[in-house]
Design an enzyme around this catalytic site. Structure first.
Site, short mmCIF file in Angstrom:
data_model
loop_
_atom_site.label_atom_id
_atom_site.label_comp_id
_atom_site.label_asym_id
_atom_site.label_seq_id
_atom_site.Cartn_x
_atom_site.Cartn_y
_atom_site.Cartn_z
N HIS A 157 0.87 -1.20 -0.15
CA HIS A 157 -0.04 -0.21 -0.01
C HIS A 157 0.81 1.23 0.05
O HIS A 157 0.73 2.31 0.66
CB HIS A 157 -0.81 -0.25 1.14
CG HIS A 157 -1.90 -1.09 1.13
ND1 HIS A 157 -2.96 -0.86 0.41
CD2 HIS A 157 -1.83 -2.25 1.80
CE1 HIS A 157 -3.99 -2.38 0.66
NE2 HIS A 157 -3.15 -3.14 1.32
N TYR B 122 0.23 -5.14 11.06
CA TYR B 122 -0.04 -3.80 10.56
C TYR B 122 0.72 -2.88 11.58
O TYR B 122 1.07 -1.73 11.20
CB TYR B 122 -1.35 -3.44 10.15
CG TYR B 122 -1.86 -3.89 8.77
CD1 TYR B 122 -1.60 -5.32 8.53
CD2 TYR B 122 -2.45 -3.06 7.84
CE1 TYR B 122 -1.93 -5.72 7.03
CE2 TYR B 122 -2.82 -3.38 6.60
CZ TYR B 122 -2.31 -4.78 6.24
OH TYR B 122 -2.74 -5.23 4.80
N ASN C 95 -10.42 -3.22 1.49
CA ASN C 95 -9.73 -3.32 0.06
C ASN C 95 -10.95 -2.82 -0.77
O ASN C 95 -12.23 -2.80 -0.24
CB ASN C 95 -9.17 -4.46 -0.45
CG ASN C 95 -7.73 -4.56 -0.07
OD1 ASN C 95 -6.92 -3.46 0.28
ND2 ASN C 95 -7.19 -5.80 0.28
#
Length: 508
Positions: free
Chosen positions: A72, A353, A145
């Site tokens: 990303h 993350y 997404n």
């Protein structure tokens, strides 16, 4: 006479500018004497080390970049608000959904997934759709997404999958030989590959794509009752994608088309909106699905959706780096009333993350304005690089950096406790039962129009025809044949793969 008057006006203008201009300074606040010439030993002598302004400019220039996101990397951000459309406190005690009409500020970051920061936005890729809700219970990140499923179901394969899709460590080029070699042993990817090779893999704009939470989450109400939910952002602008010929045309004209479109429309007052829908299943209903409802490679078929609110994006960031680049999203940023499910991919993302944001931005990333909660922060996390907060909020004593203490009374919120969840079974390391890797790809294929089917075959065969290993190509075609015979047959023809070999592999 005319020239003299003009000269006088220009001189007066320059004088006015010099009177009101802000003085250029170094980072320590000291004024700069000359920003055009270095300090030298005479006209042709060496530059002196004592030119601290020059040294600081070069030092700061060399340190402008922070680590690029491993996925990303290329992103576009926007501010906005979410307005809940009803009272859903019977399902969740999370504040964004508990009171009809409540407004929650949000920051959204759209992104490509695999490609680097400077890559064209026209490249085929899933698109990230991450939303940060600044709630009065803390920040909640819905990190999803534009497609409802994913390639893998277990986070242990995530680094391998990304490595295969990233450029080769030898050539620095993305190579279908590499990622189809990986996917040929991952039949779970069949559904996601079908999604991403439709024209949804090349959206016409960020405004005209939907968003999905992908994973199942848990909603918990004040009674401690649990339901599983999946989130779906539906674009009020409709869903529009680029067909193969349009991709080539747009890339030649503007490979920043997604960012340009979003910012142009917001700045013109055409604020894009998305309605948020949820699918809700009780634990009992989830267990009765004829596939694993916690599998990130699956959608919940035939489960009705209900609208819970609307998001409007209405402001472009003032500074790309300060806001979009330094924004940090993680599925572990949750609030009371929302918990992660047992989804194996989600469980890994909870750690990965958050950890990658610590690596990129440091331990004090929540002090950056774009990541800072609107609600009060009070804990004993301390120090670290660039810390400018005690983290203790309005406590009575800054000397107490521990808990419990008789000197400072910090309480906990029992409603934020983890919900009691029954567990059974044995510690194991095995694949899920009943994976059903192919059937939903077939459902998707059969739902497409004839034009969309033709584009899917064109897009997918275009990359498969770059694969040199005939066995890998045949295995991949057999997966799509198992999803739908027409799908596999058309793909075999487009890739010159022997159909008898495909049917043999599909029957194994």
């Amino acid at each position: 006479m005319h020239m003299s008057k003009s000269f006088l006006l220009i001189s007066m203008g320059l004088a006015s500018i010099s009177v009101h201009a802000q003085t250029l300074t170094r980072d320590n606040g000291a004024p700069v004497g000359d920003n055009q010439n270095s300090i030298t030993a005479g006209e042709n002598g060496s530059v002196l080390l004592q030119d601290v302004h020059l040294i600081q400019k070069l030092q700061r220039f060399a340190r402008e970049r922070i680590p690029e996101r491993v996925v990303h990397a290329r992103g576009t951000g926007a501010h906005g608000e979410f307005v809940v459309s009803g009272d859903f406190s019977d399902l969740t005690l999370s504040s964004p959904f508990a009171q009809s009409g409540k407004v929650t500020p949000v920051f959204v970051r759209f992104s490509t997934v695999i490609h680097s920061k400077g890559s064209p936005e026209t490249l085929r890729d899933p698109r990230g759709f991450a939303t940060k809700f600044y709630t009065d219970q803390g920040n909640w990140d819905l990190v999803g997404n534009n497609l409802p499923v994913f390639f893998i179901r277990d986070s242990i394969k995530f680094p391998d999958m990304v490595h295969s899709l990233k450029p080769s460590p030898v050539t620095n080029l993305q190579d279908p030989n590499r990622f189809f070699d990986f996917f040929s042993s991952q039949p779970s990817a069949t559904n996601m590959l079908t999604w991403v090779y439709t024209n949804l893999g090349t959206p016409a704009s960020y405004r005209t794509m939907d968003g999905f939470g992908v994973h199942a989450y848990k909603w918990i109400n004040r009674k401690g009752e649990v339901n599983y939910v999946k989130f779906h952002w539906k674009s009020q602008q409709g869903v529009k994608s680029l067909r193969p010929a349009e991709v080539t045309k747009v890339q030649g004209e503007d490979f920043n088309h997604l960012t340009n479109d979003l910012y142009t429309q917001i700045n013109a007052g055409n604020f894009p909106k998305w309605d948020l829908y949820v699918k809700v299943l009780s634990p009992k209903a989830l267990s009765k699905l004829d596939y694993n409802g916690l599998d990130a490679t699956k959608v919940w078929l035939d489960v009705p959706e209900k609208k819970v609110g609307t998001m409007t994006l209405n402001r472009v960031p003032d500074n790309f780096f300060l806001e979009t680049e330094q924004s940090a999203f993680a599925p572990s940023n949750i609030i009371p009333g929302i918990e992660p499910s047992e989804d194996r991919l989600l469980q890994g993302r909870l750690f990965a993350y958050a950890d990658t944001q610590l690596y990129r931005l440091g331990a004090n990333l929540f002090q950056l304005p774009v990541n800072s909660p609107k609600s009060p922060v009070a804990n004993h996390n301390q120090d670290g690089p660039s810390n400018n907060s005690t983290g203790l909020g309005n406590v009575d004593s800054l000397d107490v950096n521990y808990e419990p203490s008789r000197l400072v009374n910090l309480t906990v919120d029992k409603q934020a406790r983890a919900v009691e969840t029954p567990l059974s079974g044995h510690v194991q390391q095995q694949a899920i039962r009943n994976p059903r890797d192919f059937f939903q790809a077939g459902v998707l294929y059969r739902s497409l129009s004839e034009q969309d089917k033709a584009d899917l075959i064109h897009n997918l065969s275009g990359d498969l025809n770059k694969v040199n290993d005939a066995e890998v190509k045949a295995i991949m075609v057999s997966y799509f044949y198992r999803a739908d015979k027409e799908y596999g047959t058309r793909l075999a023809k487009a890739t010159d793969v022997n159909l008898k070999q495909v049917t043999k592999l599909a029957s194994m």
